[in-house]
Design an enzyme around this catalytic site. Structure first.
Site, PDB file in Angstrom:
ATOM      1  N   HIS A 144      -7.676   9.476  -1.873  1.00 18.17           N
ATOM      2  CA  HIS A 144      -7.042   9.406  -0.548  1.00 18.17           C
ATOM      3  C   HIS A 144      -7.918  10.013   0.558  1.00 18.17           C
ATOM      4  O   HIS A 144      -8.010   9.460   1.647  1.00 18.17           O
ATOM      5  CB  HIS A 144      -5.683  10.130  -0.599  1.00 18.17           C
ATOM      6  CG  HIS A 144      -4.716   9.655   0.427  1.00 18.17           C
ATOM      7  ND1 HIS A 144      -3.359   9.651   0.244  1.00 18.17           N
ATOM      8  CD2 HIS A 144      -4.902   9.157   1.673  1.00 18.17           C
ATOM      9  CE1 HIS A 144      -2.761   9.168   1.319  1.00 18.17           C
ATOM     10  NE2 HIS A 144      -3.680   8.866   2.200  1.00 18.17           N
ATOM     11  N   LYS A 167      -2.724   5.928  -4.122  1.00 20.65           N
ATOM     12  CA  LYS A 167      -3.833   6.857  -3.816  1.00 20.65           C
ATOM     13  C   LYS A 167      -3.623   8.222  -4.458  1.00 20.65           C
ATOM     14  O   LYS A 167      -2.489   8.706  -4.544  1.00 20.65           O
ATOM     15  CB  LYS A 167      -3.973   7.022  -2.290  1.00 20.65           C
ATOM     16  CG  LYS A 167      -3.985   5.707  -1.550  1.00 20.65           C
ATOM     17  CD  LYS A 167      -4.269   5.849  -0.073  1.00 20.65           C
ATOM     18  CE  LYS A 167      -3.920   4.555   0.641  1.00 20.65           C
ATOM     19  NZ  LYS A 167      -2.503   4.449   1.005  1.00 20.65           N
ATOM     20  N   ASP A 192       0.846  -1.192   0.000  1.00 17.61           N
ATOM     21  CA  ASP A 192       0.000   0.000   0.000  1.00 17.61           C
ATOM     22  C   ASP A 192       0.884   1.246   0.000  1.00 17.61           C
ATOM     23  O   ASP A 192       1.677   1.447   0.917  1.00 17.61           O
ATOM     24  CB  ASP A 192      -0.880  -0.020   1.256  1.00 17.61           C
ATOM     25  CG  ASP A 192      -1.849   1.136   1.262  1.00 17.61           C
ATOM     26  OD1 ASP A 192      -2.921   1.004   0.647  1.00 17.61           O
ATOM     27  OD2 ASP A 192      -1.539   2.193   1.852  1.00 17.61           O
TER      28      ASP A 192
END
Ligand code: A2P
Length: 324
Positions: free
Chosen positions: A127, A94, A59
């Protein structure tokens, strides 16, 4: 939830809704550290170590400054034969708030892919439900840079990204039930994921129920409370009830938190740049919490670690934590 495991790996996976994506590993490796980029020069090696240990889900985000080291680690992992193909990995990034404008979404994704040296993401998230004036990538940001957020047009651009095959799936992060409703009311492709703060001291019960009904997978960030960061506290790691459960089970407090998240049916994203703790955090799939332990955790007083004061402003869309 039906679980399956990736060949040779012990991490269960779960098929995402509204995408041709195969499946998401239900434990991911977080790359956000505070301040962002603090160990940028060693991050590539740390991620390579994580791949060696068996992590397959990573991530990142444009704002974390970890896209480039992650991309370099993936290239090295392929070159070294640690993985046979990029398809063995699940990579999320993101969209930062300064790119949360319809016409900036696709260029932002292209830049992210360039940083990662990848042809596609597995998951691309908005995000925050917030837009900032374009051009700056900073956190904390100036309140005067907050501008109106148009979820419909930003989501349309996210859908275009999935349509172009530049990301296999799309989703959001830090969205409340109400903000998800807004997206769902016009979406052609519903969000596959909502990534939010979640741990035993901020359990997100209402949001999780809502997401389950809508087929949206919840991802838990700060599953250990993110101590030492601007968005975390020591409260989780110092919680007496969790300490007692961990001691009685012969597990670490971190493992109890991660196992608890797993048993709630969410995907936990844990950050450790320490080899022993990285290994320890993977060791949560062949034991269970008892009903009594789960009950004790469910009764813990709730306190959000990151209320998001930075996102509030008198002239912006959110004047209170509740509105955010
Ligand atoms: P470190 O990178 O030195 O291991 P979160 O995932 O909630 O954001 O929490 C991350 C923080 O928790 C980091 O400070 C990380 O430090 C620490 N951490 C990660 N795994 C463990 C663990 N198994 N035991 C103790 N601390 C941990």
């Amino acid at each position: 939830m039906e679980l399956s495991t990736i060949a040779g790996q012990s991490i269960p996976t779960f098929p995402l809704y509204s995408t041709d994506e195969k499946a998401i590993p239900l434990l991911g490796f977080g790359t956000a550290e505070y301040p962002f980029g603090a160990s940028i020069h060693t991050l590539k090696e740390t991620i390579l170590e994580a791949i060696k240990l068996g992590y397959r889900h990573f991530d990142t985000a444009a704002i974390y400054l970890s896209e480039q080291p992650l991309g370099e680690a993936i290239s090295d992992a392929l070159r070294l034969g640690l993985i046979k193909s990029r398809d063995e990995l699940f990579i999320t990034s993101k969209l930062w708030c300064s790119d949360a404008h319809h016409d900036f979404v696709l260029p932002a994704l292209k830049k992210t892919l360039q940083n990662l040296k990848l042809e596609y993401l597995n998951l691309f998230l908005i995000h925050w439900p917030l837009s900032l004036k374009p051009g700056k990538y900073e956190f904390p940001f100036q309140k005067e840079d907050i501008v109106p957020f148009d979820p419909k047009s930003v989501w349309e651009a996210m859908e275009e990204c999935q349509g172009l095959g530049l990301t296999k799936s799309i989703g959001v992060s830090n969205f409340s039930c109400k903000k998800l409703e807004t997206i769902l009311s016009t979406a052609k492709i519903p969000p596959a994921v909502n990534q939010v703060e979640m741990n035993p001291l901020w359990q997100q019960k209402k949001l999780r129920k809502f997401c389950e009904e809508k087929g949206i997978l919840v991802e838990a960030y700060s599953p250990l409370g993110a101590k030492g960061t601007a968005w975390g506290t020591n409260r989780v790691m110092e919680c007496e009830v969790l300490k007692e459960i961990a001691q009685a089970k012969g597990k670490s407090l971190a493992q109890v938190c991660l196992r608890w998240a797993h048993e709630q049916g969410v995907c936990a994203l844990v950050k450790s740049f320490n080899k022993e703790r990285m290994k320890q955090n993977l060791d949560i799939f062949d034991w269970k919490l008892t009903a009594d332990e789960s009950h004790k955790i469910s009764q813990l007083p709730q306190c959000k670690g990151f209320p998001g004061a930075a996102f509030l402003s008198d002239d912006g869309p959110y004047k209170s934590v509740e509105e955010l």
